[in-house]
Design an enzyme around this catalytic site. Structure first.
Site, PDB file in Angstrom:
ATOM      1  NE  ARG A  18      -4.135   0.049  -9.172  1.00 21.49           N
ATOM      2  CZ  ARG A  18      -2.862  -0.225  -8.908  1.00 21.49           C
ATOM      3  NH1 ARG A  18      -1.980   0.741  -8.797  1.00 21.49           N
ATOM      4  NH2 ARG A  18      -2.470  -1.462  -8.738  1.00 21.49           N
ATOM      5  CB  VAL A  19      -5.413   3.872  -4.307  1.00 22.52           C
ATOM      6  CG1 VAL A  19      -4.300   3.773  -3.278  1.00 22.52           C
ATOM      7  CG2 VAL A  19      -5.883   5.309  -4.455  1.00 22.52           C
ATOM      8  N   GLY A  20      -3.099   1.761  -5.557  1.00 22.83           N
ATOM      9  CA  GLY A  20      -2.477   0.436  -5.428  1.00 22.83           C
ATOM     10  C   GLY A  20      -2.117   0.100  -4.001  1.00 22.83           C
ATOM     11  CG  ASP A  21       0.982  -2.745  -3.557  1.00 13.84           C
ATOM     12  OD1 ASP A  21       0.911  -2.149  -4.661  1.00 13.84           O
ATOM     13  OD2 ASP A  21       2.011  -3.314  -3.169  1.00 13.84           O
ATOM     14  CB  THR A  46       6.949   0.392  -7.630  1.00 11.24           C
ATOM     15  OG1 THR A  46       5.727   0.570  -8.335  1.00 11.24           O
ATOM     16  CG2 THR A  46       6.728   0.694  -6.163  1.00 11.24           C
ATOM     17  CB  THR A  58       7.610  -3.681  -6.554  1.00 11.86           C
ATOM     18  OG1 THR A  58       7.312  -3.306  -7.908  1.00 11.86           O
ATOM     19  CG2 THR A  58       8.653  -4.793  -6.567  1.00 11.86           C
ATOM     20  N   GLY A  59       4.756  -4.810  -7.588  1.00 15.87           N
ATOM     21  CA  GLY A  59       4.069  -5.832  -8.378  1.00 15.87           C
ATOM     22  C   GLY A  59       2.583  -5.565  -8.445  1.00 15.87           C
TER      23      GLY A  59
HETATM   24  N1  ASP Z   1       2.572  -2.199  -6.737  1.00 20.31           N
HETATM   25  C1  ASP Z   1       2.376  -1.045  -7.565  1.00 20.31           C
HETATM   26  C2  ASP Z   1       0.902  -0.786  -7.700  1.00 20.31           C
HETATM   27  O1  ASP Z   1       0.144  -1.726  -7.818  1.00 20.31           O
HETATM   28  C3  ASP Z   1       2.936  -1.206  -8.939  1.00 20.31           C
HETATM   29  C4  ASP Z   1       4.277  -1.813  -9.001  1.00 20.31           C
HETATM   30  O2  ASP Z   1       4.921  -2.055  -8.010  1.00 20.31           O
HETATM   31  O3  ASP Z   1       4.722  -2.067 -10.097  1.00 20.31           O
HETATM   32  O4  ASP Z   1       0.525   0.357  -7.710  1.00 20.31           O
END
Ligand code: ASP
Length: 325
Positions: free
Chosen positions: A214-217, A186, A237-238
């Site tokens: 799916r939607v992330g943060d 990311t 990120t994460g």
């Molecule tokens: N945070 C991002 C998500 O969950 C993924 C990532 O940063 O690796 O969509």
């Protein structure tokens, strides 16, 4: 009942007024500013596995930081620099965002992004975009050209296309076929400009093999992306689900604003809290942040995080694990 002509006129001008005042509200940030000499930029290119140094990404980031340092020096706004740096990373094909966004479980790309202006708390976000070339640009368009904050899915994609977002065919995407487990590249940016304004942005393909929809943060304001003048700009990120549940970036701002923590203590507290809640495997990630004085923080609970920064008084530095160089 038929309206007398005069009241119809008043009604028409009221409607006009309502429209023009709402577009004034979403006016983009001031173009150039040199009110102070201080400026700062911090970028991330996602979390990284132990022992693996993604040299190409680090080189790319160092060059990008040098370019963005020039732009900030000449007075570009934090918002423009966030957009430009995230766009460059989206186009590079090196990160899990834009061109090299990962596939979902059904074998296609769905991207998420957000941008936030710390001066006005104005913000725009997109989620589950399939054909938008630059999700961060689409997020900026949502912020600047609509009275909304977040547009999602096929209808959201149609809407952002209508206001100027460029689309591409599915074969534009590299469609990384899950060949990098735990390698989540990311991208994000947090910037302080010479007006003293803060801005942040994040863009991602999310998790590979995620359930479609799916939607992330990243596009969730206060989770993966947040900026507030006088306090902090941050991008995460994460493990996105945890960043949403812990309201991660907004809670950094709250810790700084109401709890008197500095940017290092506040970011670390949030990263530690999520890692603790996640037990052995979950809740891991990293955050980049800059405060209104240009202090950086970049804690992570994963083995590494690709990141780099530059400042008015500092050449670009990049790193993956503890050290920066
Ligand atoms: N945070 C991002 C998500 O969950 C993924 C990532 O940063 O690796 O969509």
């Amino acid at each position: 009942m038929k309206l007398p002509q005069f009241s119809a006129l008043i009604l028409a001008s009221l409607t006009l007024f309502a429209f023009s005042s709402s577009s004034a509200e979403t006016k983009p940030a001031d173009k150039k500013c040199k009110a102070q000499k201080e400026f700062a930029i911090i970028l991330h290119g996602g979390t990284a596995r132990a022992g693996k140094v993604p040299a190409e990404r680090l080189d790319f980031m160092r060059n990008l930081l040098a370019d963005m340092k020039k732009n900030l020096k000449q007075g570009d706004s934090a918002l423009d620099v966030v957009e430009a740096s995230v766009m460059a990373m989206e186009d590079s094909g090196l990160f899990n965002a834009g061109k090299a966004a990962v596939n979902n479980a059904a074998g296609f790309v769905e991207t998420d992004a957000a941008i936030m202006d710390g001066k006005t708390q104005n913000t725009g976000a997109v989620a589950s975009m399939r054909f938008v070339k630059n999700p961060i640009r689409a997020a900026r368009l949502v912020m600047d050209k609509t009275r909304h904050v977040m547009m999602v899915g096929d209808r959201g994609e149609q809407a952002v296309t209508n206001i100027g977002a460029q689309t591409v065919k599915a074969d534009y995407f590299i469609n990384n076929p899950h060949n990098e487990p735990n390698e989540h590249g990311t991208v994000g940016a947090a910037v302080l400009d010479r007006c003293g304004n803060l801005a942040a942005g994040t863009s991602t393909g999310g998790y590979d093999a995620k359930i479609p929809g799916r939607v992330g943060d990243s596009p969730v304001i206060g989770a993966g992306t947040f900026a507030k003048n006088g306090v902090v700009a941050a991008s995460a990120t994460g493990h996105g689900e945890y960043f949403i549940r812990f309201n991660a970036t907004a809670s950094i701002a709250a810790r700084m604003e109401y709890g008197d923590m500095d940017v290092s203590a506040a970011t670390k507290a949030v990263i530690d809290q999520m890692a603790k809640a996640g037990g052995k495997k979950n809740g891991r990630g990293g955050i980049i942040a800059v405060d209104s004085q240009g202090n950086f923080a970049y804690p992570f609970s994963t083995p590494g995080m690709v990141r780099g920064f530059a400042r008015y008084d500092m050449d670009p530095q990049v790193g993956v694990f503890e050290e920066m160089n």
